[in-house]
Design a protein around this motif. Structure first.
Motif, PDB file in Angstrom:
ATOM      1  N   MET A  60      12.729  26.600  79.424  1.00  0.00           N
ATOM      2  CA  MET A  60      12.385  25.367  78.730  1.00  0.00           C
ATOM      3  C   MET A  60      13.454  24.322  79.054  1.00  0.00           C
ATOM      4  O   MET A  60      13.517  23.860  80.167  1.00  0.00           O
ATOM      5  N   GLY A  61      14.316  23.986  78.139  1.00  0.00           N
ATOM      6  CA  GLY A  61      15.348  23.005  78.437  1.00  0.00           C
ATOM      7  C   GLY A  61      14.950  21.593  78.066  1.00  0.00           C
ATOM      8  O   GLY A  61      15.734  20.663  78.230  1.00  0.00           O
ATOM      9  N   ASP A  62      13.732  21.384  77.546  1.00  0.00           N
ATOM     10  CA  ASP A  62      13.290  20.058  77.148  1.00  0.00           C
ATOM     11  C   ASP A  62      13.932  19.664  75.822  1.00  0.00           C
ATOM     12  O   ASP A  62      14.348  20.520  75.034  1.00  0.00           O
ATOM     13  N   VAL A  63      13.977  18.366  75.561  1.00  0.00           N
ATOM     14  CA  VAL A  63      14.583  17.852  74.341  1.00  0.00           C
ATOM     15  C   VAL A  63      13.536  17.081  73.543  1.00  0.00           C
ATOM     16  O   VAL A  63      12.814  16.238  74.094  1.00  0.00           O
ATOM     17  N   LEU A  64      13.460  17.392  72.267  1.00  0.00           N
ATOM     18  CA  LEU A  64      12.567  16.684  71.351  1.00  0.00           C
ATOM     19  C   LEU A  64      13.440  16.003  70.304  1.00  0.00           C
ATOM     20  O   LEU A  64      14.088  16.667  69.492  1.00  0.00           O
ATOM     21  N   ALA A  65      13.480  14.661  70.345  1.00  0.00           N
ATOM     22  CA  ALA A  65      14.347  13.906  69.448  1.00  0.00           C
ATOM     23  C   ALA A  65      13.566  13.393  68.251  1.00  0.00           C
ATOM     24  O   ALA A  65      12.454  12.866  68.402  1.00  0.00           O
ATOM     25  N   GLY A  66      14.141  13.570  67.084  1.00  0.00           N
ATOM     26  CA  GLY A  66      13.532  13.076  65.856  1.00  0.00           C
ATOM     27  C   GLY A  66      14.532  12.243  65.070  1.00  0.00           C
ATOM     28  O   GLY A  66      15.524  11.766  65.617  1.00  0.00           O
ATOM     29  N   PHE A  67      14.251  12.076  63.785  1.00  0.00           N
ATOM     30  CA  PHE A  67      15.185  11.340  62.930  1.00  0.00           C
ATOM     31  C   PHE A  67      16.349  12.257  62.556  1.00  0.00           C
ATOM     32  O   PHE A  67      16.144  13.360  62.050  1.00  0.00           O
ATOM     33  N   HIS A  68      17.560  11.840  62.860  1.00  0.00           N
ATOM     34  CA  HIS A  68      18.797  12.526  62.487  1.00  0.00           C
ATOM     35  C   HIS A  68      19.126  13.747  63.345  1.00  0.00           C
ATOM     36  O   HIS A  68      20.191  14.325  63.178  1.00  0.00           O
ATOM     37  N   ALA A  69      18.238  14.171  64.243  1.00  0.00           N
ATOM     38  CA  ALA A  69      18.525  15.374  65.032  1.00  0.00           C
ATOM     39  C   ALA A  69      17.669  15.408  66.286  1.00  0.00           C
ATOM     40  O   ALA A  69      16.646  14.711  66.395  1.00  0.00           O
ATOM     41  N   ALA A  70      18.099  16.219  67.238  1.00  0.00           N
ATOM     42  CA  ALA A  70      17.324  16.471  68.451  1.00  0.00           C
ATOM     43  C   ALA A  70      17.357  17.965  68.726  1.00  0.00           C
ATOM     44  O   ALA A  70      18.400  18.607  68.566  1.00  0.00           O
ATOM     45  N   TRP A  71      16.218  18.532  69.109  1.00  0.00           N
ATOM     46  CA  TRP A  71      16.127  19.957  69.435  1.00  0.00           C
ATOM     47  C   TRP A  71      16.010  20.121  70.949  1.00  0.00           C
ATOM     48  O   TRP A  71      15.137  19.518  71.578  1.00  0.00           O
ATOM     49  N   GLU A  72      16.885  20.933  71.499  1.00  0.00           N
ATOM     50  CA  GLU A  72      16.809  21.271  72.916  1.00  0.00           C
ATOM     51  C   GLU A  72      16.303  22.699  73.042  1.00  0.00           C
ATOM     52  O   GLU A  72      16.920  23.637  72.524  1.00  0.00           O
ATOM     53  N   PHE A  73      15.180  22.864  73.719  1.00  0.00           N
ATOM     54  CA  PHE A  73      14.523  24.163  73.812  1.00  0.00           C
ATOM     55  C   PHE A  73      15.001  24.898  75.056  1.00  0.00           C
ATOM     56  O   PHE A  73      14.781  24.454  76.185  1.00  0.00           O
ATOM     57  N   GLU A  74      15.644  26.031  74.857  1.00  0.00           N
ATOM     58  CA  GLU A  74      16.146  26.844  75.951  1.00  0.00           C
ATOM     59  C   GLU A  74      15.398  28.169  75.980  1.00  0.00           C
ATOM     60  O   GLU A  74      14.604  28.465  75.080  1.00  0.00           O
ATOM     61  N   SER A  75      15.659  28.970  76.979  1.00  0.00           N
ATOM     62  CA  SER A  75      14.878  30.193  77.165  1.00  0.00           C
ATOM     63  C   SER A  75      15.053  31.198  76.035  1.00  0.00           C
ATOM     64  O   SER A  75      14.126  31.939  75.704  1.00  0.00           O
ATOM     65  N   ASP A  76      16.245  31.231  75.413  1.00  0.00           N
ATOM     66  CA  ASP A  76      16.491  32.220  74.375  1.00  0.00           C
ATOM     67  C   ASP A  76      16.932  31.634  73.046  1.00  0.00           C
ATOM     68  O   ASP A  76      17.296  32.363  72.127  1.00  0.00           O
ATOM     69  N   SER A  77      16.926  30.309  72.940  1.00  0.00           N
ATOM     70  CA  SER A  77      17.424  29.683  71.714  1.00  0.00           C
ATOM     71  C   SER A  77      16.958  28.236  71.614  1.00  0.00           C
ATOM     72  O   SER A  77      16.417  27.666  72.564  1.00  0.00           O
ATOM     73  N   VAL A  78      17.206  27.664  70.435  1.00  0.00           N
ATOM     74  CA  VAL A  78      17.005  26.226  70.210  1.00  0.00           C
ATOM     75  C   VAL A  78      18.365  25.649  69.829  1.00  0.00           C
ATOM     76  O   VAL A  78      18.992  26.112  68.873  1.00  0.00           O
ATOM     77  N   LEU A  79      18.818  24.670  70.582  1.00  0.00           N
ATOM     78  CA  LEU A  79      20.080  24.010  70.280  1.00  0.00           C
ATOM     79  C   LEU A  79      19.768  22.747  69.475  1.00  0.00           C
ATOM     80  O   LEU A  79      19.098  21.839  69.966  1.00  0.00           O
ATOM     81  N   ILE A  80      20.228  22.724  68.232  1.00  0.00           N
ATOM     82  CA  ILE A  80      19.984  21.579  67.349  1.00  0.00           C
ATOM     83  C   ILE A  80      21.241  20.728  67.303  1.00  0.00           C
ATOM     84  O   ILE A  80      22.306  21.191  66.879  1.00  0.00           O
ATOM     85  N   ARG A  81      21.110  19.484  67.738  1.00  0.00           N
ATOM     86  CA  ARG A  81      22.222  18.538  67.697  1.00  0.00           C
ATOM     87  C   ARG A  81      21.917  17.485  66.638  1.00  0.00           C
ATOM     88  O   ARG A  81      20.892  16.808  66.706  1.00  0.00           O
TER      89      ARG A  81
END
Length: 286
Positions: free
Chosen positions: A1-22
């Motif tokens: 995956m590796g795509d980024v979905l940006a929302g209000f106050h946070a962005a989720w980066e979808f990786e092969s084994d995890s979700v990185l929430i910034r």
């Protein structure tokens, strides 16, 4: 995956084994999110994913953590307000189709929803500290220390003196949100099994919160870090306990606290709903 979905106050980066929430650090971002910075959530720590309509033209993508997987959520014990839930991503309604795509992608990669016996999400980094109403709490990864304030600590705590608890001597942590009436953080000791716990303001193993003291973004990460350390040192049996577990109060104490609650209600510091709920909880302890 590796795509980024940006929302209000946070962005989720979808990786092969995890979700990185910034999380953002903007002025409108909940303080808990700012304190967390970013969190990596392994897919094995997620039980499910939902997408629901939100408020004022938004949709909410939410990952549901598996029971026992995240020390932060275990310490919170369902006390977080919706807007402070780190597993919610609020998006404009026009991104609903894109959010549904990522929700489906996540669902296809999940491995289970059963409770787990070890934390899969990293705990907040130490050292950590915060000011409670009656003392300063510090945690360096090995021991928790309470240093009492003369302006807030009870005579019982002054008599006991400043406290230090090695992680190996603890069985768990009890956190009651400062956004509720009578918030506190209590350390559960291994050698206190079966004993009736003292009220938090008289318990040398607890600090109590107050207006501006022990806010969620400081005290909850602290509780989560201690809980993770206790679990690591003591095995799967160590954990958070329900607030006020096993505690009973005498009627006079209940009456005093209801009277105090009424004063807060009259001053506008407690809503009608909060007053009714807390009063019922206190009466149930008789």
């Amino acid at each position: 995956m590796g795509d980024v979905l940006a929302g209000f106050h946070a962005a989720w980066e979808f990786e092969s084994d995890s979700v990185l929430i910034r999380f953002e650090r903007g002025i409108r971002t909940p303080k808990l999110f700012q304190a967390l910075g970013e969190r990596r959530i392994p897919l094995e720590a997620i039980a499910g994913v939902s997408l629901t309509p939100g408020k004022r033209g938004t949709v909410v993508l939410r990952a549901v953590p598996r029971p026992g997987a995240d020390p932060l959520m275990e310490a919170a014990a369902d006390q977080l307000k919706e807007g402070s839930d780190p597993y919610r991503l609020v998006l404009p309604a026009e991104r609903e189709t894109l959010a549904e795509y990522y929700a489906d992608e996540l669902r296809a990669r999940l491995t289970g929803s059963d409770p787990v016996d070890r934390f899969l999400v990293a705990a907040p980094e130490v050292p950590l500290q915060f000011k409670a109403y009656d003392g300063k709490a510090s945690f360096d990864g090995r021991s928790v220390s309470f240093r009492w304030f003369w302006t807030g600590a009870s005579s019982a705590k002054w008599k006991a003196g400043d406290q230090s608890f090695p992680v190996s001597a603890l069985a768990g942590v009890e956190w009651r949100s400062p956004e509720l009436f009578e918030g506190y953080l209590r350390l559960l000791r291994r050698d206190a099994s079966g004993e009736r716990p003292a009220q938090p303001d008289h318990d040398p193993a607890a600090v109590v919160f107050g207006l501006g003291y022990g806010p969620v973004h400081e005290s909850l990460p602290f509780a989560a870090a201690v809980l993770a350390a206790v679990r690591s040192a003591g095995g799967a049996g160590a954990g958070a306990a329900p607030a006020d577990a096993g505690a009973r109060r005498d009627p006079a104490d209940i009456a005093d606290r209801i009277r105090h609650l009424g004063e807060l209600h009259e001053a506008g510091l407690v809503t009608d709903e909060e007053f009714s709920v807390k009063k019922a909880e206190l009466l149930a302890e008789l």
